[in-house]
Design an enzyme around this catalytic site. Structure first.
Site, short mmCIF file in Angstrom:
data_model
loop_
_atom_site.label_atom_id
_atom_site.label_comp_id
_atom_site.label_asym_id
_atom_site.label_seq_id
_atom_site.Cartn_x
_atom_site.Cartn_y
_atom_site.Cartn_z
N GLU A 73 124.19 -25.62 63.86
CA GLU A 73 124.92 -26.03 65.05
C GLU A 73 124.39 -26.53 65.72
O GLU A 73 124.46 -27.46 66.56
CB GLU A 73 125.35 -24.81 64.99
CG GLU A 73 127.09 -23.98 64.43
CD GLU A 73 127.87 -24.94 64.54
OE1 GLU A 73 127.66 -25.70 65.33
OE2 GLU A 73 128.16 -25.29 62.86
N ASP A 91 132.69 -36.33 69.99
CA ASP A 91 132.93 -36.29 68.48
C ASP A 91 135.08 -36.23 68.76
O ASP A 91 135.64 -35.46 67.66
CB ASP A 91 132.33 -34.90 68.60
CG ASP A 91 132.85 -33.58 68.45
OD1 ASP A 91 133.43 -33.56 70.61
OD2 ASP A 91 132.19 -32.46 68.42
N THR A 96 131.68 -29.33 74.44
CA THR A 96 131.76 -28.25 73.57
C THR A 96 130.15 -27.36 74.27
O THR A 96 129.32 -27.77 74.15
CB THR A 96 131.22 -28.84 71.80
OG1 THR A 96 131.23 -29.92 71.08
CG2 THR A 96 130.46 -27.87 71.20
#
Length: 289
Positions: A73, A91, A96
């Site tokens: 990740e 994205d 995030t």
């Protein structure tokens, strides 16, 4: 904090099935250098029976799990540095952030901040709750910019309650369900990790690429150990199903987090994830001694 390489994440419908699809492939950042870490704790002897090795919820094994997931990740083994991570990686999911990639567009970031605020009402992020509710299901930053990112970092750096809230939401939504299902199926530490990594990426909704449906796909060709099946055969079937799910999205054409990580451990018969461990993700080598 060193900016990590963030590989493209799965589409929103996989993480939160009630949301409309808004995903787009992320632009990959620079790869960082090889990481090495030392894991503590005792390893199980022998790898012939993963179920006999205990659970991924053993603290030493959980630390290993967090490091391996972080390698995929965040291109790092230093998962505790990710509490303060916050970035829009383009994205389609907005921001995030955090140790498991909570997203402003997929609802799990909202759940996290709601939990944090329930425990500590006057926290620095509480003022963003109305905006997080509005942007849920989109990639919008409306009501979050310009201070959400620095405030997230400040909360992570200064407040152990916020870090604990991240831990607790990770466990509630991702880690504990994976371990519970793995133990029910009779798979050992490696199998439980394979479940955890799948839930982290795909969530556990009703769509075809969710964790539950990846598992169902595996069960078409192999039985779990709890059903009397062979553990290695079943885990190979599960990883085959996982690769299939990843390849349903252009963003996940690189399946190295399975092919050159989990599959490597399985081929070696290391069902208990005993150290040392060596693997690669996106071509970069990692080692836990």
């Amino acid at each position: 904090m060193e900016t990590p390489h963030i590989p493209p994440r799965t589409n929103v419908t996989s993480r939160r099935t009630l949301l409309a699809f808004i995903g787009a492939a992320a632009v990959a950042g620079p790869i960082i250098a090889t990481q090495t870490a030392t894991a503590t704790g005792t390893s199980s002897r022998g790898a012939s029976s993963g179920a006999a090795a205990g659970g991924l919820d053993d603290p030493a094994k959980k630390e290993i799990a967090m490091q391996i997931v972080c390698s995929a990740e965040n291109s790092s083994l230093e998962w505790k540095k990710q509490y303060r991570y916050c970035e829009d990686i383009d994205d389609g999911r907005g921001y995030t952030a955090g140790i498991i990639g909570f997203c402003s567009g997929t609802g799990d970031m909202l759940d996290l901040v709601e939990l944090y605020t329930k425990r500590k009402p006057n926290n620095i992020l509480a003022k963003y709750l109305p905006a997080l509710r509005r942007v849920d299901g989109s990639d919008s930053h409306e009501g979050l910019d310009p201070n959400f990112k620095p405030d997230w970092e400040r909360a992570a750096d200064s407040d152990p309650e916020f870090r604990k809230a991240q831990d607790d939401e990770r466990d509630r939504v991702y880690f504990n369900p994976a371990v519970k299902q793995g133990k029910t199926d009779g798979v050992g530490v490696l199998g439980q990790f394979a479940y955890y990594d799948a839930i982290v990426m795909h969530g556990d909704g009703g769509d075809s690429t969710s964790f539950s449906n990846i598992r169902k796909r595996a069960l078409r060709s192999a039985k779990t150990p709890a059903q009397g099946g062979d553990e290695v055969k079943y885990l190979n079937a599960f990883l085959d199903a996982r690769v299939w799910a990843m390849k349903q999205e252009e963003a996940h054409e690189d399946t190295s987090r399975v092919d050159t990580a989990q599959r490597v451990f399985l081929k070696k018969g290391n069902l208990s994830l005993k150290t040392p461990l060596d693997w690669k993700v996106y071509g970069e080598p990692y080692h836990i001694g």
